[in-house]
Design a protein around this motif. Structure first.
Motif, PDB file in Angstrom:
ATOM      1  N   LEU A 276      -5.285   2.301   0.090  1.00  0.00           N
ATOM      2  CA  LEU A 276      -6.115   1.143   0.392  1.00  0.00           C
ATOM      3  C   LEU A 276      -7.563   1.556   0.675  1.00  0.00           C
TER       4      LEU A 276
ATOM      5  N   LYS B 253      -4.912 -11.635  -0.439  1.00  0.00           N
ATOM      6  CA  LYS B 253      -3.810 -11.950   0.470  1.00  0.00           C
ATOM      7  C   LYS B 253      -2.472 -11.876  -0.251  1.00  0.00           C
TER       8      LYS B 253
ATOM      9  N   TYR C 163      -1.690  -8.298  -0.508  1.00  0.00           N
ATOM     10  CA  TYR C 163      -1.343  -7.718   0.796  1.00  0.00           C
ATOM     11  C   TYR C 163       0.087  -8.061   1.200  1.00  0.00           C
TER      12      TYR C 163
ATOM     13  N   TRP D 182       1.878  -5.224  -0.257  1.00  0.00           N
ATOM     14  CA  TRP D 182       1.617  -4.010   0.531  1.00  0.00           C
ATOM     15  C   TRP D 182       2.395  -4.037   1.847  1.00  0.00           C
ATOM     16  N   LYS D 183       2.501  -5.212   2.448  1.00  0.00           N
ATOM     17  CA  LYS D 183       3.241  -5.297   3.713  1.00  0.00           C
ATOM     18  C   LYS D 183       4.728  -5.016   3.491  1.00  0.00           C
TER      19      LYS D 183
ATOM     20  N   LEU E  49      -1.529  -1.065  10.334  1.00  0.00           N
ATOM     21  CA  LEU E  49      -0.886  -1.835   9.274  1.00  0.00           C
ATOM     22  C   LEU E  49       0.633  -1.862   9.459  1.00  0.00           C
TER      23      LEU E  49
ATOM     24  N   GLN F  15      -4.169  -8.232   6.522  1.00  0.00           N
ATOM     25  CA  GLN F  15      -5.426  -8.364   5.786  1.00  0.00           C
ATOM     26  C   GLN F  15      -6.623  -8.157   6.712  1.00  0.00           C
TER      27      GLN F  15
ATOM     28  N   ALA G  56      -7.259  -4.483   7.271  1.00  0.00           N
ATOM     29  CA  ALA G  56      -7.862  -3.855   6.097  1.00  0.00           C
ATOM     30  C   ALA G  56      -9.348  -4.200   5.993  1.00  0.00           C
TER      31      ALA G  56
END
Length: 434
Positions: free
Chosen positions: A71, A97, A100, A103-104, A151, A161, A164
Motif C-alpha cells: 500500500l 473504498k 480497501y 485489502w481488509k 490496518l 481507508q 491509509a
C-alpha cells in the motif's frame, strides 16, 4: 456450477504492485486468488516474506507488514491524489473504498491457519536479528510497521481507508514519498533518466554549522518561501572550499523534508537528462530541489547550455514545484582566462562570448557568498566543535594545536576545523562499556 470468485483479481485502483508475484501467490494459498503454479507453495511464500523482512527491517506479522508495504509503495491515481493533501474525494474515494474492502479481507485472514502451522506461527510473530532497513530510514520503516498494526486493528473498511489516507498525507507514496534524497541514473535501453533513492543521507542541520549566520538566514528565507508555495529563486552558494556550502544544502533537506521537500542530486554530465527528470516530478505534491554540487565548467564543456535553458530562457517552463540549488568555488561558474580578453582576432564579438558565460550565474536569483574564516572565527569553530563532542582540553592548548594543524591541512576553513576535531577524537581512548 458457479465459477469461484477471486477477490484480488477485482482490484481496480491497486494494480501493478511491485511485489505482484508474492502478493498473488499468498492470495492463492488463502483461496482468494488464482494459483500461480509451484511458486505459490507455502514454503516459497514464507521464505520470500522473510527475505523482505531482512531487507526492510520488518517485525511482527510479516504478512501484514508486506501488505502495508504494498500500500505504501503503490503509486496510483488515488494514492498520489492523497499525498500531502489528504482524501481525494469524488469517485476516486468510492473506487478506493471498494478496493480497501478486499485489502481488509487479506488483513483479516489469519495466516496461522495455513499449513504447516509451526512455520506460519513464526511468520505471524517474527522477531528480527536487527531492525535496520537497507531500503528506508528508521523513521519510515517504523511508520510502515505501525501502519501494518493499525490496518490489522481497523474495525471497518471506512476506518481502514482513513488509516491509509493518513499515511499518504503524512509520508506520501512510493519512492518520492518514502525517501528524501535521490540520484539520477541513465537507463541504457531508452535513454531516459532513472531517479534512484539515496538511502543514507548525512544528518546535518543548521545548528550543526558554526557561524555563517547571515548566509544561513538568506538560504532559510528562500527555502521557506518555496516550501510554503510562495515565489522563490534558484540559489547559487559560492566561495572558498570547506566553508559549509554543501553542508548548508544538506541542512535544507533535513530541516524541510517533513514539510514535503525532496532533493535530487544531478551531475553536470547528466544535464541532458534534466528535461526528463522535470517531466517525472512536475505533477507530484512535493517540492523538489535539483542539487548540483561543486558546479563549474571548463571552456570546452558545453553542458552549461542545458542548465541555462532549464534555469530560464527555454521554451519549456520550469515547474513551480522545482528549484535549483548549486554550490561552486567559482562566482561565475565558468573558467575565465586573461586570454578571453585578448582573442579579438578570433572572435569579432568578444563581448557576446563573455556575456554568454556570465549569464549562467546571473540566472540564479539568489547568490550567497561563503568566505574562509579569519583566525579568530576559525578558533571559535574549533571551540564549538570541541564542546559538542566533549573534548576535555584547555582552550589555549586546543587553539595552538588547531593553528598548527591548519598550516599543513588546507588552511583556515570549517572543514579543516572539523577534520582537526576528528583527529583529536581518534586519539582519545575508547570508553569501555561496563
Amino acid at each position: 456450477m458457479e465459477e469461484k470468485r477471486y477477490p484480488v483479481d477485482e482490484l481496480v485502483i491497486y494494480r501493478n504492485l511491485r511485489h505482484e508475484g508474492l502478493f498473488r501467490d499468498m492470495a492463492a494459498l488463502m483461496g482468494m486468488g488464482k494459483k500461480n503454479g509451484e511458486s505459490g507453495s507455502a514454503y516459497s511464500c514464507a521464505g520470500r516474506l522473510v527475505e523482505l523482512a531482512a531487507e526492510y527491517g520488518f517485525e511482527g506479522n510479516l504478512w501484514h507488514c508486506f501488505l502495508a508495504l504494498c500500500l505504501a509503495e503503490n503509486e496510483n491515481a488515488y494514492s498520489c491524489a492523497c499525498e500531502i493533501a489528504g482524501a481525494a474525494g469524488g469517485t476516486l474515494d468510492t473506487l478506493a473504498k471498494r478496493d480497501y474492502a478486499i485489502w481488509k479481507e487479506l488483513f483479516d485472514f489469519d495466516v496461522k491457519s495455513l499449513s504447516p502451522k509451526e512455520l506460519w506461527e513464526s511468520i505471524a510473530c517474527y522477531h528480527p536479528a536487527g531492525r535496520e532497513s537497507r531500503v528506508y530510514n528508521r523513521r519510515v520503516r517504523d511508520r510502515i510497521v505501525n501502519l501494518a498494526v493499525q490496518l490489522e486493528q481497523a474495525g471497518s473498511v471506512k476506518e481502514f481507508q482513513e488509516y491509509a489516507v493518513d499515511f499518504y498525507r503524512e509520508f506520501g507514496v512510493g519512492k518520492f514519498g518514502l525517501n528524501k534524497a535521490f540520484r539520477v541514473l541513465e537507463k541504457e535501453e531508452d535513454g531516459k533518466a532513472a531517479i534512484d533513492p539515496i538511502i543514507n543521507v548525512e544528518h546535518v542541520y543548521f545548528k550543526d554549522i558554526v557561524g555563517y549566520e547571515l548566509q544561513k538566514a538568506k538560504l532559510i528565507e528562500n527555502t521557506e518561501a518555496f516550501v510554503e508555495g510562495r515565489e522563490a529563486n534558484n540559489v547559487l552558494l559560492y566561495g572558498d572550499a570547506g566553508t559549509g556550502k554543501s553542508s548548508s544544502v544538506k541542512a535544507v533537506l533535513n530541516e524541510y523534508y517533513g514539510r514535503g521537500l525532496r532533493m535530487i542530486e544531478v551531475y553536470k554530465h547528466q544535464f541532458k537528462t534534466l528535461s526528463d527528470v522535470l517531466a517525472q516530478i512536475k505533477d507530484r505534491n512535493y517540492k523538489f530541489i535539483i542539487y548540483m554540487d561543486d558546479l563549474s565548467f571548463e571552456d570546452y564543456e558545453l553542458e552549461y547550455k542545458y542548465l541555462k535553458a532549464i534555469l530560464e530562457g527555454g521554451l519549456g517552463k520550469r515547474p513551480k514545484n522545482v528549484l535549483i540549488y548549486a554550490t561552486s568555488n567559482r562566482r561565475h561558474l565558468i573558467r575565465e582566462k586573461f586570454s578571453d580578453k585578448r582573442e579579438l582576432d578570433d572572435e569579432l564579438h568578444m563581448n557576446d562570448t563573455v556575456q554568454e558565460k556570465l549569464s549562467l550565474a546571473s540566472r540564479f536569483g539568489v547568490t550567497i557568498y561563503y568566505g574562509s574564516p579569519d583566525k579568530r572565527e576559525f578558533e571559535r569553530i574549533v571551540g564549538a566543535l570541541a564542546d559538542r563532542y566533549g573534548l576535555d582540553m584547555p582552550k589555549e592548548e586546543l587553539y595552538l594545536e588547531a593553528n598548527r594543524w591548519e598550516l599543513t591541512h588546507g588552511g583556515l576553513s570549517g572543514r579543516t576545523a572539523a577534520q582537526f576535531i576528528t583527529y583529536l577524537r581518534g586519539k582519545a581512548p575508547v570508553q569501555e562499556s561496563i
